[in-house]
Enzyme design. Sequence first.
Site, PDB file in Angstrom:
ATOM      1  N   PRO A  24      48.990  84.160 -81.435  1.00 55.72           N
ATOM      2  CA  PRO A  24      48.168  84.593 -80.310  1.00 55.72           C
ATOM      3  C   PRO A  24      46.997  83.637 -80.112  1.00 55.72           C
ATOM      4  O   PRO A  24      46.302  83.300 -81.070  1.00 55.72           O
ATOM      5  CB  PRO A  24      47.661  85.978 -80.739  1.00 55.72           C
ATOM      6  N   MET A  25      46.781  83.199 -78.871  1.00 45.34           N
ATOM      7  CA  MET A  25      45.647  82.333 -78.552  1.00 45.34           C
ATOM      8  C   MET A  25      45.049  82.805 -77.238  1.00 45.34           C
ATOM      9  O   MET A  25      45.759  82.901 -76.225  1.00 45.34           O
ATOM     10  CB  MET A  25      46.082  80.863 -78.466  1.00 45.34           C
ATOM     11  N   CYS A 111      39.799  85.315 -86.907  1.00 48.63           N
ATOM     12  CA  CYS A 111      38.926  84.635 -85.950  1.00 48.63           C
ATOM     13  C   CYS A 111      37.673  84.082 -86.632  1.00 48.63           C
ATOM     14  O   CYS A 111      36.924  84.842 -87.255  1.00 48.63           O
ATOM     15  CB  CYS A 111      38.543  85.589 -84.824  1.00 48.63           C
ATOM     16  N   LYS A 151      47.196  88.968 -89.575  1.00 46.84           N
ATOM     17  CA  LYS A 151      46.975  87.532 -89.681  1.00 46.84           C
ATOM     18  C   LYS A 151      45.554  87.320 -90.183  1.00 46.84           C
ATOM     19  O   LYS A 151      44.617  87.958 -89.707  1.00 46.84           O
ATOM     20  CB  LYS A 151      47.167  86.841 -88.329  1.00 46.84           C
ATOM     21  N   ASN A 213      50.666  79.457 -91.701  1.00 49.05           N
ATOM     22  CA  ASN A 213      50.067  78.952 -90.467  1.00 49.05           C
ATOM     23  C   ASN A 213      49.088  77.848 -90.821  1.00 49.05           C
ATOM     24  O   ASN A 213      48.376  77.932 -91.819  1.00 49.05           O
ATOM     25  CB  ASN A 213      49.363  80.115 -89.744  1.00 49.05           C
ATOM     26  N   GLY A 214      49.070  76.825 -89.982  1.00 47.60           N
ATOM     27  CA  GLY A 214      48.121  75.732 -90.175  1.00 47.60           C
ATOM     28  C   GLY A 214      48.795  74.387 -90.271  1.00 47.60           C
ATOM     29  O   GLY A 214      49.629  74.157 -91.155  1.00 47.60           O
ATOM     30  N   GLY A 237      50.520  77.672 -83.749  1.00 47.14           N
ATOM     31  CA  GLY A 237      49.432  77.860 -82.807  1.00 47.14           C
ATOM     32  C   GLY A 237      49.175  76.602 -82.006  1.00 47.14           C
ATOM     33  O   GLY A 237      49.873  76.291 -81.045  1.00 47.14           O
TER      34      GLY A 237
END
Length: 380
Positions: A24-25, A111, A151, A213-214, A237
Amino acid sequence: MTNDAATPLQIGPHTVWPPVVLAPMAGITNAPFRTLCREFSGGKGLFVSEMITTRALVERDAKTMRLVHFDGTEKPRSIQLYGVDPVTVGKAVRMIVDEDLADHIDLNFGCPVPKVTRKGGGSALPYKRNLLRSILREAVGNAGSLPVTIKMRKGIDDDHITFLDAGRIAVEEGVTAVALHGRTAAQHYGGTADWEAIARLKEAVPEIPVLGNGDIWSAEDAVRMMRETGCDGVVVGRGCLGRPWLFGDLVTAFEGGDAFTAPTLREVARVMLRHATLLGEWLESEERGVIDFRKHVAWYTKGFSIGSDMRKKLAITSSLAELDAHLSELDLDQAWPVGADGPRGRTSGRNRVVLPDGWLDDPYDCAAVSADAELDTSGG
């Protein structure tokens, strides 16, 4: 390059193949962008909505209600919620269940934006273990048969690492899967993602799927992350900014088949026009759609020989005809630029995370987080 060892990702009753999730962005992963990504993947993978604040959902904010709309082709319908108050999170989840708004709920604890962490939200929240537990308990308890995932990041900074505790709490509270961005909040999007942390989390919570992720900038990166960490899937992402076709490349990498061919500028221009068109249809205004598309121009054209004047023109277009005309002036036979598959989007780091006064005094104090921590922002 294929990952022969990969198996489908199981998110509750939903089988996801390949084990790839669109992160999600905010302002990016709206319905039009998800449509593009699904088209390139042939409908394979999991595509999560923009982040939705629980308070705005419960209050039926008009913008928020637009964001939670899925078309008939999106299955499963995956929605990410951001909340700081257990009761409000529970109400939002119950609303999703009662009104059949989604098939899967993800919760954002990643976030790193200062205006969120200074209120105790986002990646600051898992430090308060009992508050995290309360939110997860309310979410899972109100979700019925819908799977709930989370997340998160490694922690606030290197001195305040939370991901192993958070992962264990998630298991204990019935969370279906966890995704870990291998950076702390202090790193923001700078430096290199710590894939070893993903491997450690997988070892610590073998009961549920762990997603990494990353720094996934290519399909090869995704395959390598799974091989090196043993994670069950990947969350993509910033790597797909201006590159929705990455999801087609990911399918090829996991399933084999014809080798992926990077697009020429002509093919990129065609996708740009379709993206802008879809945005206009979604916003019910061609002009608003093209204006919203402007933020994507630099990502789509990264590395191509275009010239600063034309880049400026593309970034201020306000109609599809104008966008098409500017694109047609380019050398559309240009091949995909060497090196354009690398880092995209924000890469800055931060030395310090802004937190509420006394936030770090007691990791178990179930501190209340003020309502204004729920802002329309995202990241992770």
